[in-house]
Design a protein around this motif. Sequence first.
Motif, PDB file in Angstrom:
ATOM      1  N   LEU A   5       0.855  -1.187   0.000  1.00  0.00           N
ATOM      2  CA  LEU A   5       0.000   0.000   0.000  1.00  0.00           C
ATOM      3  C   LEU A   5       0.890   1.235   0.000  1.00  0.00           C
ATOM      4  O   LEU A   5       1.759   1.371   0.860  1.00  0.00           O
ATOM      5  N   GLU A   7       2.025   5.218   0.458  1.00  0.00           N
ATOM      6  CA  GLU A   7       1.732   6.229   1.473  1.00  0.00           C
ATOM      7  C   GLU A   7       0.965   7.374   0.815  1.00  0.00           C
ATOM      8  O   GLU A   7       1.539   8.227   0.158  1.00  0.00           O
ATOM      9  N   ILE A  11      -5.266   6.261   2.570  1.00  0.00           N
ATOM     10  CA  ILE A  11      -5.006   4.887   2.144  1.00  0.00           C
ATOM     11  C   ILE A  11      -5.594   3.874   3.127  1.00  0.00           C
ATOM     12  O   ILE A  11      -5.919   2.734   2.748  1.00  0.00           O
ATOM     13  N   GLU A  12      -5.785   4.282   4.373  1.00  0.00           N
ATOM     14  CA  GLU A  12      -6.359   3.370   5.375  1.00  0.00           C
ATOM     15  C   GLU A  12      -7.815   3.026   5.073  1.00  0.00           C
ATOM     16  O   GLU A  12      -8.386   2.099   5.657  1.00  0.00           O
ATOM     17  N   LEU A  13      -8.429   3.765   4.174  1.00  0.00           N
ATOM     18  CA  LEU A  13      -9.826   3.512   3.796  1.00  0.00           C
ATOM     19  C   LEU A  13      -9.946   2.412   2.743  1.00  0.00           C
ATOM     20  O   LEU A  13     -11.063   1.990   2.416  1.00  0.00           O
ATOM     21  N   CYS A  14      -8.822   1.941   2.215  1.00  0.00           N
ATOM     22  CA  CYS A  14      -8.829   1.046   1.053  1.00  0.00           C
ATOM     23  C   CYS A  14      -8.723  -0.423   1.449  1.00  0.00           C
ATOM     24  O   CYS A  14      -8.212  -0.771   2.505  1.00  0.00           O
ATOM     25  N   THR A  16      -7.360  -4.370   0.313  1.00  0.00           N
ATOM     26  CA  THR A  16      -6.389  -5.095  -0.496  1.00  0.00           C
ATOM     27  C   THR A  16      -7.014  -6.439  -0.861  1.00  0.00           C
ATOM     28  O   THR A  16      -8.146  -6.740  -0.472  1.00  0.00           O
ATOM     29  N   GLU A  19      -8.627  -8.471   2.028  1.00  0.00           N
ATOM     30  CA  GLU A  19      -9.981  -8.193   2.538  1.00  0.00           C
ATOM     31  C   GLU A  19     -11.058  -8.299   1.463  1.00  0.00           C
ATOM     32  O   GLU A  19     -12.240  -8.396   1.792  1.00  0.00           O
TER      33      GLU A  19
END
Length: 230
Positions: A5, A7, A11-14, A16, A19
């Motif tokens: 991922l 920076e 990006i924490e909303l995405c 991979t 999931e």
Amino acid sequence: GAPVLPELPGIELCLTSNEALELRTLPRRMVVVGGGYIGVELAGVFNAAGVKVTMAVRADTILRGFDQDVRASLCEEMTRKGIEIRREAVVRSIEKEADGSLSVRLAGGEMLEADAVLYAVGRAPNSAGMGLAEVGVARKANGAILVDEWSRTSVPNIYAVGDVTDRLNLTPVAIAEGRAFADTEFGALPARVDHRVVPSAVFTDPPLASVGLSEEAAAARGPVDVYETE
């Protein structure tokens, strides 16, 4: 290996690939960032399930390294099935809106609206926290364990196979490397894996498969003949 991922703000909303298949409900709209194996495969999965999929690809098209004819044909089929492919699209940030939806901001200022964003921009060797530095096992800058043609590391009695070596990251290759190691070390049958001519498949719709050099790579070595049919 593990998904990479970048920076970026939001990006924490995405999601991979870890999931993506654990979702309890399907999003109505999804942006898939990345045009490699995992990106095109999951774009096809969610499209087939009824999700409106938009792909954001940094390059001029999908599946870098495959023959151009094959890439163009798959793009055409994916578009015909309703997948929108945005080429040369660089993501700058992901923002969450008041209604819970996500906005993907591109380098040119354009916004892509989605209910889920899936990042599939590559994987990195999962070699951290194993004590490799302490025992002297050499690694590349990306964490890949350096090995010779026999899968031996810089420490003679330590070997590594599979994606953690970042040679050719395909499941059958990892199996073949493991088998070759076992045959060599425990079966008195010295064996090495030839990584030059390995068949690979992409589970898209339609599926793709290739073996050997691409046309571009072959042409760099000398004249080639090309035969094509539909």
